[in-house]
Structures are given as C-alpha cells and as structure tokens.
Design an enzyme around this catalytic site. Structure first.
Site, short mmCIF file in Angstrom:
data_model
loop_
_atom_site.label_atom_id
_atom_site.label_comp_id
_atom_site.label_asym_id
_atom_site.label_seq_id
_atom_site.Cartn_x
_atom_site.Cartn_y
_atom_site.Cartn_z
N ASP A 247 8.18 -4.45 9.35
CA ASP A 247 7.60 -5.61 8.69
C ASP A 247 6.82 -6.40 9.76
OD1 ASP A 247 7.31 -7.90 6.88
OD2 ASP A 247 8.88 -8.83 8.09
N ASP B 100 5.45 -10.28 9.33
CA ASP B 100 5.78 -11.71 9.41
C ASP B 100 7.28 -11.91 9.57
OD1 ASP B 100 3.10 -12.83 8.97
OD2 ASP B 100 3.26 -11.86 7.01
#
Ligand code: XBP
Ligand code: MG
Length: 252
Positions: free
Chosen positions: A8, A10
């Site tokens: 991922d 953020d």
C-alpha cells in the site's frame, strides 16, 4: 515460497495523509467553499477511501452550505468534484515534489533487500498514479523507475478498497497466485481489501490508523523497524526484515 511483496502507499510506504489533508484544504480554500477538514474530522473521513469518494461522503454527511461548482444535480456534481479533486492532486504533488515526506522506517532497506533477493515488488493503492510517481521520485530518486515492477492504482479499478479489485489487479499483472505474495498495509480498509484478494497481510500502524483493529493480520507493528530488532540502522536491516516477513508468510 514468497515471490512478491505488494505495498500500500498512503500510510504504509510513507505518512502522506497530513499532506493529502493539507492539499484538500488548500483546494477547498481556492474554490471558496468554506470547508475545512481538521485532523479529527479527517480521521473519520478516512473511513471512505479515495479523495473523490471522500468529498462526496462529506457532502452527504455534513450537508455543507456550499458544494463544488455550486451544483447539486448529477452529473454536474460528479464533474465538479472531479475538477476539485484534480486541483487537490496538483497541490498534493507540489508538496511531495518539495520533499515534504520520506519513506517510513525500514521501507528503503526492505526494498533494497527484496531487489537483491529477487523478490518482486508491486504497489496496490487507492490513490492515483501521479501521486505514487511523485512520491517514488522524491524518495527513491534515480531508482524510482526501476523499483516497482507493477503499480495498481485507484482509478484503474471499478471499486476502491476495501473491495479486492486493486490487489486483484496487482496479482494479475504480476502473474502470481495470492499465496505466493505478501501484502503490507496500514489500515483496516486496506487489510480487508488484501484479505478479500486472498493475501496474507502484515500491518504497520500509521498516524491515522493506530486505533484500528486488524483482525486476521499476520502481524501488527508500529514500524518495520520492530521486525529488524538489533539490525536497525545496520547494513543487514533490510535482509533481517525480509527474513522475518518470509518467516511470517511461511507460518501463515
Ligand atoms: C488512502 C486513501 C487516499 C488518500 C487520498 O487509502 O484513501 O484516498 O487519502 O488519495 P489506502 P486521492 O492507503 O488504503 O490506499 O485523493 O488521490 O484519492
Ligand atoms: Mg494506506
């Protein structure tokens, strides 16, 4: 056998959410909307992934006096939200280009160790491709184009996290079964997305997700440094984190 790591962006690669929040607020101010998302409100709004979806949720939830473009009917409202989000993305990228954020502890070392060990690297994110590319440029410099083999981003799929779509796209582009990969996430929405795609997941809690409950994660840490133990800051750091991720994945 662990063949790829899927990250991922953020909250996982970097603590970007404060910069996102600032860019949203700057775009709202420019548009004269009179909206301001403070940290407490933003924490709640993060339950909805994706900037356009988050703005739409805010309109539904808070019924603000003014809305983007001063239009409330579809499809004009969707267009006005998209235009406002485009400006937010520009303001976000300006800030990232200024070097406002760096990778979280252990990330750079882990990426290096994975490359050396021929473990493939991919990204599965809700944010848009320009935001990923600016962060990689800022944090990796000349290595940016050569580090992640696959980037699956929010606007490439029909449904954003917690739906599995973006992880499924990453797996499809890697040409690998979920069982051969490990996801790294920071949020419950992200964890659920990865799990729904069949991926074992290690969670690094982030500034906006530290109070969440990560049911079914392989492991849950504050930063990857916790997996490095005494090797933090040494040349072996990345290899030790990778060995620990392999062990967790095998135990699965
Ligand atoms: C992150 C997000 C993103 C950013 C904003 O979720 O939800 O929406 O906050 O990005 P995750 P955009 O880390 O689970 O992928 O404004 O570019 O949509
Ligand atoms: Mg995240």
């Amino acid at each position: 056998m662990l063949e790829a790591l899927i990250f991922d962006v953020d909250g996982t690669l970097a603590e970007t959410e404060e910069v996102h929040r600032e860019a949203f607020n700057a775009a709202f101010a420019e548009a004269g909307l009179g909206w301001h998302w403070d940290p407490a409100l933003y924490r709640r709004l993060l339950e909805v992934t994706g900037g356009k979806e988050r703005m739409r949720h805010f309109i539904d939830m808070a019924a603000p006096q003014r809305v983007p473009g001063d239009v409330r009917d579809e499809p004009s409202l969707a267009d006005a939200i998209a235009a406002l989000h485009k400006r937010k993305t520009e303001l976000y990228n300006q800030r990232i280009d200024e070097g406002r954020v760096d990778f979280r502890p252990g990330i750079f070392a882990l990426l290096g160790a994975a490359r050396a060990a021929h473990v493939r690297l991919a990204i599965a994110t809700t944010t848009s491709l320009p935001n990923v590319e600016s962060l990689l440029r800022a944090a990796l410099g000349p290595l940016a184009p050569h580090t992640f083999e696959v980037i699956a981003a929010g606007d490439m799929v029909a449904r954003k996290k917690p739906a599995p779509d973006v992880y499924q796209l990453a797996l499809e582009r890697l040409g690998l079964a979920a069982g051969r990969c490990l996801a790294l996430e920071d949020s419950v929405n992200g964890l659920q997305s990865a799990q729904a795609a069949g991926l074992a997941t290690v969670v690094t809690r982030s500034a906006y997700t530290d109070g969440q409950h990560f049911a079914g994660a392989l492991a849950e840490v504050d930063t990857l440094d916790e997996l490095a133990g005494a090797a933090v800051g040494t040349a072996a750091e990345g290899a030790v984190i990778l060995a620990e991720l392999r062990r967790l994945h095998a135990r699965g």
